[in-house]
Design a protein around this motif. Structure first.
Motif, mmCIF file in Angstrom:
data_model
loop_
_atom_site.group_PDB
_atom_site.id
_atom_site.type_symbol
_atom_site.label_atom_id
_atom_site.label_comp_id
_atom_site.label_asym_id
_atom_site.label_seq_id
_atom_site.Cartn_x
_atom_site.Cartn_y
_atom_site.Cartn_z
ATOM 1 N N ARG A 156 20.515 34.919 35.861
ATOM 2 C CA ARG A 156 20.405 34.037 37.024
ATOM 3 C C ARG A 156 20.560 34.832 38.312
ATOM 4 N N PRO A 157 19.734 34.560 39.310
ATOM 5 C CA PRO A 157 19.845 35.300 40.572
ATOM 6 C C PRO A 157 21.090 34.891 41.356
ATOM 7 N N GLY A 158 21.674 35.869 42.046
ATOM 8 C CA GLY A 158 22.762 35.580 42.969
ATOM 9 C C GLY A 158 24.125 35.371 42.351
ATOM 10 N N ILE A 159 24.306 35.640 41.047
ATOM 11 C CA ILE A 159 25.639 35.459 40.450
ATOM 12 C C ILE A 159 26.555 36.587 40.913
ATOM 13 N N SER A 160 27.848 36.287 40.949
ATOM 14 C CA SER A 160 28.804 37.255 41.477
ATOM 15 C C SER A 160 29.132 38.324 40.439
ATOM 16 N N VAL A 217 27.071 43.081 46.283
ATOM 17 C CA VAL A 217 27.021 41.993 45.300
ATOM 18 C C VAL A 217 27.104 42.581 43.895
ATOM 19 N N VAL A 218 26.363 43.674 43.669
ATOM 20 C CA VAL A 218 26.478 44.435 42.419
ATOM 21 C C VAL A 218 27.236 45.718 42.762
ATOM 22 N N ARG A 219 28.520 45.740 42.451
ATOM 23 C CA ARG A 219 29.355 46.842 42.928
ATOM 24 C C ARG A 219 28.880 48.208 42.461
ATOM 25 N N ALA A 220 28.341 48.255 41.248
ATOM 26 C CA ALA A 220 27.898 49.542 40.715
ATOM 27 C C ALA A 220 26.741 50.132 41.524
ATOM 28 N N ASN A 221 26.124 49.328 42.410
ATOM 29 C CA ASN A 221 25.001 49.808 43.230
ATOM 30 C C ASN A 221 25.431 50.743 44.351
ATOM 31 N N PHE A 222 26.729 50.807 44.630
ATOM 32 C CA PHE A 222 27.151 51.484 45.853
ATOM 33 C C PHE A 222 26.745 52.963 45.865
ATOM 34 N N LYS A 223 26.733 53.619 44.691
ATOM 35 C CA LYS A 223 26.396 55.047 44.661
ATOM 36 C C LYS A 223 24.956 55.289 45.071
#
Length: 576
Positions: A498-502, A148-154
């Motif tokens: 806001r929670p859950g935004i893309s 959901v948060v792409r930068a989290n992948f690392k």
């Protein structure tokens, strides 16, 4: 009139359907998190094999990697609907490559001992590492697309690596535990930089969950493997339904263009007032005449009393020391002679009102700032074809030049140092008391391609932002539209919380916030938001406005009541 008999039938049915829908969604999140976690798990175990040379540890890791892979494969094949078509291709690619290693007995049985590319140079790695890298790249592609948060992948990749280390340290053979333990000791230090970089890409709940797990790795608290899986299972961590992504906000670029009318941030002088610029103790019009202040008011003529005086206080060079002559080799048993001049050049601007009171002071060059200049032949007698250092041929020529050119060199150094700061002085004076336009430039915004999919609110914000930027050119409209842009920054920031935004919504709000803050005279806030935007989407190369440097001096007026302002180093003001 309400038919209660009908209500008695439909109400339980609606509640049942609602619960069923929610349960399916929850089951979907659970299934997808299990798939992705097992995928990262077998990937990390496979990679860890190459850290060992003893057969017992390698065999254990190979077997557990194979076990996790089989579970992953069994789970993912009937659930491919959770992934987009390009993700499916990468998963199939990873499965095909992994089958050839973990499910091929001939290859699998070779994993228990190292098979180096070059036996004489083990540090060059093993042959199968190249094939692992290809598998790892395919798996990472899927993870990036699914976050959901792409930068989290690392950080999630690293969490999986440390989770496997925790599992090996707990359940693996004794020979494998020392290396696993050494990995776990570095976990917190390795993970914290990722955590700090992701502060603005996650909501408060996610930040707390990630930080808690890092702390637990640091203290080795609880079942770290199970806790890492639980992190994957948190709501809004992975995108569950690729079909739902079709309804996500779709981005398109918008280029707002305008000249920007800038009023003086300290005070605007009316047309009836006059100003003067002078240097003290010795007035040098040849130096300060190049400092232009743009506005409705005029310079005071000779004999007129100015309403405001910009007094440039500069005693010239101080503490001048030509240094000790030193002998330097030139080659072929020849030597030259030169020295290093050390000096100070304090300059400040005092803003003096009609009553002779100093309203504000700008320290242009602090009296403690030290400068250096090489004293050599080419400095006192410049060679038009070469601008480098040419030492004096002998000490006699050095001392002759020192006597002859000392005063000229001091004047030259002062003129050069003063002239190098006139642009900075003019910028400060104009931003404080001027009245000018920043030249026309494009300001990149993100716009909404599909507002009909429930994004009318965000589309209206973009349109308002665009309109306000396009109407900053005249003084009459500038002030009102800067106020509009200031409100837009707050609106974008509110949506980001806001929670859950893309990811696309985050990208739009983050980028547009930077531009709106910059053009509403919140330059320091724009710089802060620029760093946040880079954390949310590191690949957004257009987020930094092209002419950001034109606004940097306005950061010096964040505290308008500050009596003494010190000019930052040139590298800070013009680094953008």
């Amino acid at each position: 009139m309400i038919n209660f008999r009908t209500a008695k039938f439909w109400l339980p049915l609606i509640l049942l359907l609602t619960v069923a829908t929610w349960t399916i969604a929850q089951d979907g999140e659970q299934t997808k998190s299990d798939i992705v976690f097992k995928m990262l798990d077998y990937d990390a175990r496979f990679r860890m094999i190459f850290a060992y040379s003893d057969p017992e540890s390698r065999t254990y890791l190979a077997n557990t990697a194979k076990s996790q892979y089989l579970e992953f494969k069994q789970l993912v094949e009937p659930n491919m609907a959770f992934f987009l078509s390009n993700e499916k291709d990468k998963i199939k690619e990873a499965i095909k490559m992994t089958d050839k290693i973990l499910l091929n007995d001939e290859v699998f049985n070779t994993l228990n001992t190292p098979d180096y590319r070059n036996p004489s140079k083990p540090d060059k790695g093993e042959k199968l590492e190249d094939r692992w890298i290809d598998i790892h790249k395919a798996i990472q592609y899927v993870l990036i697309k699914d976050m959901v948060v792409r930068a989290n992948f690392k950080i999630y990749v690293r969490f999986s690596e440390f989770a496997v280390a925790a599992d090996v340290e707990k359940k693996g053979p004794a020979s494998s535990r020392h290396y696993a333990d050494s990995l776990l000791k570095t976990a917190a230090a390795e993970l914290l930089p990722y955590y700090y970089a992701l502060q603005d890409g996650n909501n408060e709940e996610s930040r707390v969950a990630i930080k808690t797990l890092i702390d637990n790795y640091k203290t080795r608290t609880g079942d770290l493997y199970a806790q890492t899986l639980a992190l994957y299972e948190r709501p809004n961590t992975l995108l569950v339904s690729p079909e739902g992504q079709k309804d996500d906000l779709q981005l398109k670029s918008k280029y707002a263009s305008s000249k920007v009318w800038q009023d003086g941030l300290i005070r605007e002088m009316p047309e009836t007032e006059k100003f003067s610029i002078m240097t003290v103790p010795n007035d040098r019009p040849d130096l300060h005449n190049s400092i232009y202040i743009f506005g409705k008011y005029m310079r005071a003529k000779k004999g007129e009393t100015p309403d405001i005086t910009f007094r440039i206080v500069s005693p010239g060079l101080t503490g001048v020391d030509f240094g000790r002559m030193r002998k330097v080799p030139l080659g072929n048993d020849r030597y030259g002679y030169l020295s290093t001049i050390t000096y100070y050049c304090p300059i400040k601007i005092e803003v003096v009102n009609k009553a002779g009171e100093i309203e504000k002071t700008l320290i242009v060059i602090d009296e403690t700032q030290e400068f250096h200049q090489e004293f050599h032949e080419n400095y006192v007698r410049p060679n038009p074809n070469y601008d480098g250092v040419i030492p004096f041929r002998n000490d006699t020529l050095y001392y002759e030049a020192l006597d002859k050119f000392r005063s000229n060199v001091i004047n030259r150094l002062y003129n050069e140092r003063f002239s190098s700061m006139t642009t900075a002085m003019a910028s400060w004076l104009n931003d404080a008391y001027g009245y000018y336009k920043v030249p026309n430039s494009f300001y990149y915004l993100y716009d909404v391609k599909n507002p009909e999919n429930g994004f009318q609110e965000i589309k209206a914000l973009v349109d308002s932002t665009d309109y306000a930027i396009e109407h900053l050119e005249s003084q009459e409209q500038s002030l009102a539209n800067k106020a509009v842009l200031a409100r837009m920054v707050d609106k974008y920031q509110e949506i980001l919380q806001r929670p859950g935004i893309s990811q696309n919504v985050k990208d739009l709000c983050a980028r547009n916030s930077v531009t709106a803050a910059l053009l509403s005279d919140q330059v320091s806030r724009a710089l802060y938001l620029l760093d946040r935007c880079k954390a949310i989407n590191p690949k957004d190369s257009y987020v930094r406005p092209m002419n950001l440097s034109s606004f940097m001096f306005r950061t010096l007026f964040d505290d308008k009541n500050q009596k003494v302002v010190k000019l930052p180093p040139r590298s800070e003001l013009w680094k953008y």
